[in-house]
Design an enzyme around this catalytic site. Structure first.
Site, short mmCIF file in Angstrom:
data_model
loop_
_atom_site.label_atom_id
_atom_site.label_comp_id
_atom_site.label_asym_id
_atom_site.label_seq_id
_atom_site.Cartn_x
_atom_site.Cartn_y
_atom_site.Cartn_z
CG HIS A 129 -1.89 1.01 1.36
ND1 HIS A 129 -1.63 2.30 1.76
CD2 HIS A 129 -3.22 0.98 1.09
CE1 HIS A 129 -2.75 3.00 1.75
NE2 HIS A 129 -3.73 2.23 1.35
CG ASP A 207 0.54 -1.91 6.26
OD1 ASP A 207 -0.36 -1.95 7.12
OD2 ASP A 207 0.39 -1.41 5.13
CD GLN A 210 -6.94 -4.00 4.31
OE1 GLN A 210 -7.84 -4.69 4.77
NE2 GLN A 210 -7.17 -2.82 3.76
CE LYS A 233 -7.29 0.00 6.25
NZ LYS A 233 -8.10 0.46 5.15
CB CYS A 372 -3.50 3.32 -1.72
SG CYS A 372 -4.69 4.61 -1.41
N1 C6P Z 1 -6.36 0.68 2.76
C1 C6P Z 1 -8.16 0.20 1.25
O1 C6P Z 1 -9.26 0.42 0.74
P1 C6P Z 1 -5.14 4.18 6.86
O2 C6P Z 1 -5.74 4.93 5.71
O3 C6P Z 1 -3.92 4.86 7.38
O4 C6P Z 1 -6.10 3.80 7.90
O5 C6P Z 1 -4.63 2.78 6.27
C2 C6P Z 1 -3.65 2.78 5.30
C3 C6P Z 1 -3.40 1.41 4.83
C4 C6P Z 1 -2.16 0.85 5.07
N2 C6P Z 1 -1.89 -0.41 4.71
C5 C6P Z 1 -2.81 -1.17 4.10
C6 C6P Z 1 -2.43 -2.58 3.73
C7 C6P Z 1 -4.06 -0.66 3.81
O6 C6P Z 1 -4.95 -1.42 3.20
C8 C6P Z 1 -4.36 0.68 4.16
C9 C6P Z 1 -5.69 1.28 3.82
C10 C6P Z 1 -7.67 1.12 2.34
O7 C6P Z 1 -7.48 -0.76 0.91
C11 C6P Z 1 -7.73 2.55 1.93
S1 C6P Z 1 -6.63 2.91 0.60
#
Ligand code: C6P
Length: 414
Positions: A129, A207, A210, A233, A372
């Protein structure tokens, strides 16, 4: 609470906890298949946060009055719940941040800004991401370090065959990767990469944005050095996430944001930093958001993380079966047993935004775009995909609604 601990999950009962499903969307039942983007919230979390505002709200750590103490207990109680969720050794290692993106930026700036220099390298993967790609790309460039990408093979799996060459060519200081891919749903076996990182003397940054909502994540079993999660999430509110980091590393790092709360003493000549985790929590905390995250942790723990994972595997297997019957569909990602609740696809040459818009008219919410993950999209040779993603409240009939909707999309574009 409607949930019971166990290895099986009653999604239908759980779903009743989520008020969002009580409405119709475009006069249709809502098939919310966008949980990887952000999950819905159970009444237990919504009500607990409201009650906190009504009975316990004040600023934390700086008031001696009853409400200040209650609020501080709420925030610190949530920190302990996150610690337990991640099996972190020490509660001081849990730093509250806004989201996973901020957690990863914190590590890139604070650790990378002081430990990377010319001759060093940061290694990421092709399916990161942007939140675990761009901060590293930026900090590596700023520090004069190299930025190296582990490529994907022809099956879009991590291709680790080039690691030896990377080790010969670079002084690897950071290896950063996700545990679960948001775009393909792949659950990685990170063991080989973690061991390799540590053999290089590098830190391993995971990270888990997910992963943590969908499966048991154990920082000690993963043997990582930093790990990032986002509350929104995993049934929690937006505006709150957590960074876990090894105490020894966090202690040696410079602060990321400066100002109130994060200090020990401030003089004209010199300021000294507070203890962990406060050194990294400048300004007023996201108090009720953190409390809500703690309630969300209670909720998913009660549902059972193993049960959530098993439920999503079943849904993914069902979805892959249903969607693969649709003429013109291209499915991306690994077999069902190695993915979390994510199915990415394209339908003939119909633009994903058109697909998502037509599905929306049928009450089906999916995400369309690059998720992303532009380097991954580049590798797949597409600008975007459609992505349906599942969670503990997802029902098979929502997948049927998606499949029916995709037949309608085909008709519209026939
Ligand atoms: N992915 C998706 O629709 P934030 O925005 O900081 O809470 O999370 C960022 C992020 C970081 N790593 C991974 C693997 C992610 O999937 C995400 C966020 C969302 O897939 C929004 S792009």
């Amino acid at each position: 609470m409607a949930v019971t601990t166990g290895t099986t999950l009653d999604a239908r009962t759980l779903r009743a906890d989520f008020p969002i499903f009580e409405q119709l969307i475009h006069d249709k039942p809502l098939a919310y298949l966008d949980s990887a983007n952000s999950s819905q919230k159970p009444r237990q979390v919504i009500d607990a946060m409201s009650e906190f505002y009504e009975t316990s709200y004040a600023n934390v750590h700086r008031a001696v009055h009853v409400l200040g103490e209650r609020a501080t207990a709420g925030l610190e109680g949530a920190r302990e719940k996150v610690r337990a969720l991640l099996n972190a050794p020490d509660v001081r290692e849990i730093v509250f941040v806004r989201n996973a993106t901020e957690a990863l930026n914190l590590v890139a700036y604070s650790w990378g800004g002081n430990n990377l220099g010319p001759g060093d390298a940061v290694v990421v993967t092709e399916l990161e991401h942007h939140s675990n790609f761009v901060p590293w790309q930026y900090i590596a460039k700023r520090q004069g370090a190299d930025f190296v990408m582990v490529p994907l093979d022809e099956n879009n799996e991590l291709d680790l065959s080039g690691l030896d060459q990377i080790a010969r060519d670079f002084n690897v200081k950071v290896v950063a990767t996700n545990l679960v891919s948001n775009a393909l749903g792949t659950i990685h076996d990170l063991g080989p990469l973690t061991r390799w990182a540590h053999e290089q003397g590098a830190i391993f940054v995971c990270d888990a944005a997910q992963a943590a909502p969908h499966m048991r994540v154990d920082v000690q079993a993963l043997d990582c050095d930093f790990l990032a999660i986002s509350g929104h999430k995993m049934c929690g509110p937006s505006g709150i996430g957590a960074l876990w980091g090894r105490a020894s590393l966090l202690q040696a790092m410079e602060p990321f944001l400066l100002g109130g709360h994060m200090i020990n003493s401030v003089r004209y000549e010199k300021t000294t930093w507070g203890e962990l985790p406060h050194k990294f929590e400048a300004g007023t905390s996201p108090i009720v958001e953190a409390y809500g995250l703690g309630c969300a942790v209670d909720y998913i723990e009660a549902a059972g993380l193993d049960a959530i994972e098993a439920h999503e595997h079943e849904l993914v297997a069902y979805a892959l079966g249903r969607l693969s019957e649709i003429p013109g569909i291209t499915l991306y990602g690994p077999p069902a047993d190695r993915r979390a609740g994510v199915v990415s696809f394209n339908l003939a040459d119909i633009h994903p935004h058109d697909v998502a818009q037509i599905l929306d008219r049928q009450g089906v919410a999916i995400r369309a775009g690059h998720h992303c993950c532009q380097p991954l999209m580049h590798k797949l040779g597409v600008a975007a995909t459609n992505r349906a993603s599942f969670y503990l409240y997802t029902l098979p009939e929502e997948i049927d609604q998606l499949a029916d909707g995709l037949y309608t999309v085909r008709k519209v574009f026939a």
